[in-house]
Design a protein around this motif. Structure first.
Motif, PDB file in Angstrom:
ATOM      1  N   GLU A 215      92.578  21.158  67.954  1.00  0.00           N
ATOM      2  CA  GLU A 215      92.701  20.469  67.367  1.00  0.00           C
ATOM      3  C   GLU A 215      91.400  19.532  66.366  1.00  0.00           C
ATOM      4  OE1 GLU A 215      96.539  18.547  68.115  1.00  0.00           O
ATOM      5  OE2 GLU A 215      97.376  20.069  68.374  1.00  0.00           O
ATOM      6  N   ALA A 225      96.320  18.964  58.076  1.00  0.00           N
ATOM      7  CA  ALA A 225      95.731  19.463  59.460  1.00  0.00           C
ATOM      8  C   ALA A 225      94.660  20.570  59.450  1.00  0.00           C
ATOM      9  CB  ALA A 225      97.102  20.167  60.161  1.00  0.00           C
ATOM     10  N   HIS A 227      92.030  22.591  62.319  1.00  0.00           N
ATOM     11  CA  HIS A 227      91.240  23.734  63.635  1.00  0.00           C
ATOM     12  C   HIS A 227      90.153  23.615  63.298  1.00  0.00           C
ATOM     13  CE1 HIS A 227      95.549  23.962  64.265  1.00  0.00           C
ATOM     14  NE2 HIS A 227      95.480  24.304  65.705  1.00  0.00           N
ATOM     15  N   TYR A 248      96.172  23.372  75.668  1.00  0.00           N
ATOM     16  CA  TYR A 248      96.091  22.308  75.137  1.00  0.00           C
ATOM     17  C   TYR A 248      94.483  21.668  74.477  1.00  0.00           C
ATOM     18  CZ  TYR A 248      95.776  17.489  72.688  1.00  0.00           C
ATOM     19  OH  TYR A 248      95.373  16.827  71.222  1.00  0.00           O
ATOM     20  N   ALA A 250      91.486  19.740  72.214  1.00  0.00           N
ATOM     21  CA  ALA A 250      91.512  19.021  71.162  1.00  0.00           C
ATOM     22  C   ALA A 250      90.047  18.124  70.946  1.00  0.00           C
ATOM     23  CB  ALA A 250      92.951  18.355  70.598  1.00  0.00           C
ATOM     24  N   LYS A 254      90.258  13.662  67.216  1.00  0.00           N
ATOM     25  CA  LYS A 254      91.709  13.795  67.522  1.00  0.00           C
ATOM     26  C   LYS A 254      92.347  14.077  69.126  1.00  0.00           C
ATOM     27  CE  LYS A 254      94.775  15.516  65.088  1.00  0.00           C
ATOM     28  NZ  LYS A 254      95.392  14.907  63.711  1.00  0.00           N
TER      29      LYS A 254
END
Length: 634
Positions: A215, A225, A227, A248, A250, A254
C-alpha cells in the motif's frame, strides 16, 4: 495472461550476435560516483555509459534487456484489455497549469521555452495529455471502460542524480490510463484496478523477480488509493514495513499503526513535571542540536510542524481552517498523508515561512501553544505526544518544546497547564482508533506519525511490524475525478446527464526494472540475469576462434539453439581464456557453452550455468546440448 509462460517458446526463433561485431566495452573499473551494485555492474559489463548527469546511453546488451522487459509488459497489458499508443514527450505547459502540477512537481519538472517564447515541459507522466485527448474523443458512456498505454521516455529534473538507472533524469516507462463511468461494479475503476494489479504481478514474476506489492501514498500523481510494486532487495532505496502474520505491507508514508491501549489516566493527564522554564538555545536548527544543547533525549521533545491547507475553495469554506499544526514526539516524523486524512482536507503543504511568520508562528521554534487563540488553526496531536503520564515510571512526562520565539525552547511543558485550557474538560472522547477530539474542535488526537519497526501490526493482534528494503518498479493509482474535474473531461450518461469521467493510472519503470533485476541478482563476479530478461540466453565461448573447425561448430550450435527459440552471443575474440571467462561472469548470461580442444575431441561442449560458481562445468554431447539448454531455461 498466466505468469507460468515459459521463457523459451518454439514459435519464436532466437537470434545470434557475434561479440566482435557489436560493442561490449567491459572494464575492471567502476564509475567514481557509483553507489549501488547495478550502477557498478551495468557500467563494468558494458551495458550503459553516462552522457551527462543522470543521462545514459543504453548499449546493445542493455537495449536487448530493455526490449525484453518491454515485451513482457506489452503482452500482459494487451492480455488485460489495454491498447497501446504513443504520446509526445514534449508537452505544452498550459496543461500542467490546469491541474496545478506545475506547482506540485516544482523544480523536478523540466521546463523548455521554444523560439516563440512559449513554455513547454518534458513529460514526467502523461495524465494531462491523455485527459486533454479524451476531451475530444470520449463523449458517451458507451465508450467506456477504456484502457490505453504507452512505452515512452520520461524526464525528471533530479537535484542529485545518483544510483545509475535507479535515480536518473531520463528514463523509460510504461504508463497506462483507464476511463470509467463508475468506481464499482462491472466496467468500473475497481475492476480495472484489480486487473492491473494482477497484470503487474504477472509482469514481475515473468521477469524472474522477487517482489512485494505494498500500500502506498499517491504523491504528486494524486488519487484515492495506490499500490507500489517493490523488488525485494537489501540495497533498495525504499523501506517497506510488513506484518509477517497477516501479509500486510506498506511503504513508510502509508503504513498504518495497530491499536494501542489508551493510557491509564487518558490523554493529556498528569501534573506538570516542573515550572515552565525558558532556555536560550542559539545555533540549534534541529532536534538533535537542541537535544545535545539541553541534554535531553528526542523522545522527551515535542516537534511541531506547520502546514498550509490547499483544499478547494469549497473544501476550505467547509473546513474553516487555514493552517494545521501537527505535533509529534521528537524521535518521530510527521506523516503528511495521515495529517491530511485526519484533518479531512484534500490537500496541504508545508507552510511558507514568510506567511507563517506573518500569522505569528516562530518557524523552527513553534510549540503547541502557538495554535491557541489563533483563528483558522487546527491542532493535531499524535497519540504518543499526547501521553502526559508514564504508566511504567508512574510519574508525569517531562516535555521540552519550542519557545515560540527565535532561539528559545521551554522545559516542563504540560498540555493542560500551558494550553490555557483542559483538553479533557472540553469533552475529549477516545475513538475506535485511540484518537480523541475536544468538543470545541480546535484540536484532535490521532495517528499522524510514520510507522516504525516494532509498532503493532494494523492487521493482526500480537504481531509487530518488521522492515525490509525494496526498489519501486511499478505503481498503480485510483485517480478518481482529480484530472477530469480539473480539465473538464465529462461524458453523457444513459439519462443524458453530464458526469465527470473516473480515471485510473498505472506505471512500470522499464529501465528501472532492468536495474532492479541486477540489484537483486548479482555476485562478486558480476550479473546473474533472470533468463526471461537476459540480453542473450547462452554465451558460446570459442577458445580458438582462429580454428575454422571451432568456429564452424560454434555457428552450427548457435543455429540449432536459435531454432529452439534461444538467443545466443558468440565470443569470438582473440583473448586469453581468463579474460573471456571473467567477462562471461561479468556480463552474466544464464548459460555458458565453451568450445575447446578437449570438448571438440569428444564431440561435446562444456556446459556451465552462470549461477554455479564452483567447478568448470560438465561436458555435454553436441547432439544433446540444445535440449539441455531448453529445459534449463524453461
Amino acid at each position: 495472461m498466466s505468469d507460468q509462460k515459459p521463457v523459451i517458446t518454439s514459435q519464436k526463433s532466437g537470434v545470434t550476435q557475434i561479440w566482435s561485431k557489436t560493442i561490449i566495452p567491459t572494464t575492471r573499473e567502476a564509475p567514481t560516483d557509483a553507489e549501488v551494485p547495478s550502477h557498478i555492474l551495468l557500467h563494468r559489463a558494458g551495458y550503459i555509459r553516462p552522457v551527462g548527469a543522470g543521462i545514459y546511453d543504453y548499449l546493445p546488451l542493455a537495449w536487448r534487456s530493455l526490449q525484453k522487459v518491454a515485451q513482457i509488459v506489452r503482452e500482459e497489458m494487451d492480455a488485460a484489455g489495454a491498447s497501446e499508443m504513443l504520446m509526445p514527450a514534449l508537452e505544452p505547459f498550459e496543461l500542467f497549469k490546469e491541474t496545478k502540477r506545475d506547482e506540485t512537481y516544482g523544480d523536478n519538472l523540466f521546463r523548455v521555452k521554444d523560439r516563440k517564447g512559449r513554455m513547454n515541459a518534458l513529460a514526467p507522466t502523461h495524465e494531462e495529455v491523455i485527459t486533454d485527448l479524451m476531451k475530444g474523443v470520449l463523449t458517451s458512456y458507451k465508450q467506456m471502460p477504456l484502457n490505453l498505454y504507452q512505452i515512452q521516455t520520461k524526464f525528471r529534473d533530479e537535484a542529485r542524480p545518483r544510483a545509475g538507472l535507479l535515480r536518473c533524469r531520463e528514463f523509460i516507462m510504461k504508463d497506462a490510463y483507464s476511463f470509467h463511468t463508475t468506481v464499482d461494479g462491472p466496467g468500473g475503476l475497481g475492476e480495472t484496478y484489480d486487473k492491473m494489479f494482477a497484470a503487474y504481478s504477472n509482469i514481475f514474476r515473468r521477469c524472474g523477480l522477487s517482489f512485494t506489492a505494498v500500500e502506498a501514498e499517491s504523491g504528486p500523481i494524486g488519487g484515492s488509493a495506490s499500490h507500489e510494486f517493490m523488488v525485494n532487495c537489501e540495497s533498495g532505496e525504499d523501506t517497506v514495513l510488513k506484518c509477517e502474520k497477516s501479509g500486510y505491507a506498506a511503504n513508510v508514508e502509508k503504513c498504518e499503526i495497530g491499536l494501542r491501549p489508551l493510557p491509564s489516566k487518558g490523554y493529556f493527564a498528569g501534573d506538570p513535571s516542573g515550572p515552565l522554564e525558558e532556555v536560550h538555545t542559539p545555533d540549534c536548527p534541529g532536534i538533535e542540536d537542541v537535544c545535545k544543547f539541553m541534554k535531553v533525549k528526542p523522545q522527551h521533545m515535542l516537534k511541531s510542524v506547520l502546514f498550509k491547507v490547499e483544499s478547494s475553495p469549497a473544501d476550505l469554506a467547509k473546513f474553516g481552517e487555514e493552517y494545521i499544526l501537527a505535533v509529534v514526539r521528537g524521535d518521530h516524523d510527521v506523516n503528511e498523508g495521515k495529517v491530511r486524512d485526519l484533518a479531512e482536507v484534500s490537500g496541504l503543504k508545508l507552510a511558507d515561512p514568510a506567511g507563517a511568520i506573518a500569522k505569528g508562528f516562530a518557524i523552527g521554534f513553534v510549540s503547541p501553544r502557538a495554535a491557541v487563540g489563533k483563528k483558522g488553526v487546527l491542532l493535531l496531536v499524535d497519540r504518543d505526544a499526547a501521553i502526559s503520564f508514564d504508566d511504567v515510571a508512574g510519574k508525569s512526562k517531562f516535555w521540552v518544546t519550542g519557545g515560540d520565539k527565535k532561539d528559545f525552547h521551554v522545559k516542563h511543558f504540560n498540555w493542560q497547564r500551558d494550553l490555557g485550557k483542559d483538553p479533557l474538560a472540553s469533552g475529549a472522547q477516545g475513538d475506535a482508533k485511540g484518537g480523541v477530539s475536544g468538543t470545541d474542535e480546535y484540536m484532535h488526537v490521532g495517528d499522524i506519525r510514520n510507522a516504525l519497526v516494532g509498532d503493532p501490526s494494523p492487521r493482526a493482534e500480537d504481531s509487530k511490524l518488521i522492515a525490509t528494503r525494496g526498489i519501486e518498479v511499478g505503481h498503480i493509482f485510483k485517480l478518481g475525478t482529480k484530472y477530469s474535474d480539473a480539465m473538464g473531461l465529462t461524458f453523457l450518461d444513459d439519462k443524458q446527464a453530464k458526469q465527470s469521467v473516473i480515471m485510473g493510472c498505472y506505471g512500470v519503470g522499464v529501465s528501472r526494472t532492468m536495474a532492479a533485476a541486477v540489484e537483486q541478482n548479482n555476485d562478486k563476479d558480476g550479473i546473474l540475469w533472470p533468463a526471461a530478461i537476459a540480453p542473450y540466453h547462452v554465451l558460446i565461448t570459442v577458445m580458438k576462434p582462429e580454428d575454422a573447425a571451432h568456429m564452424a561448430a560454434a555457428k552450427g550450435l548457435a543455429t540449432s539453439l536459435n531454432a529452439a527459440g534461444i538467443d545466443v552471443l558468440v565470443d569470438d575474440r582473440d583473448e586469453r581464456a581468463g579474460v573471456k571467462f571473467k567477462d562471461a561472469d561479468l556480463v552474466g548470461l544464464p548459460i555458458r557453452l565453451t568450445i575447446g580442444d578437449k570438448a571438440m575431441e569428444q564431440q561435446s561442449v562444456e556446459f556451465k550455468l552462470r549461477k554455479d560458481t564452483a567447478g568448470k562445468g560438465e561436458l555435454v554431447p553436441m547432439g544433446a546440448v540444445v535440449e539441455k539448454c531448453r529445459v534449463t531455461l524453461g
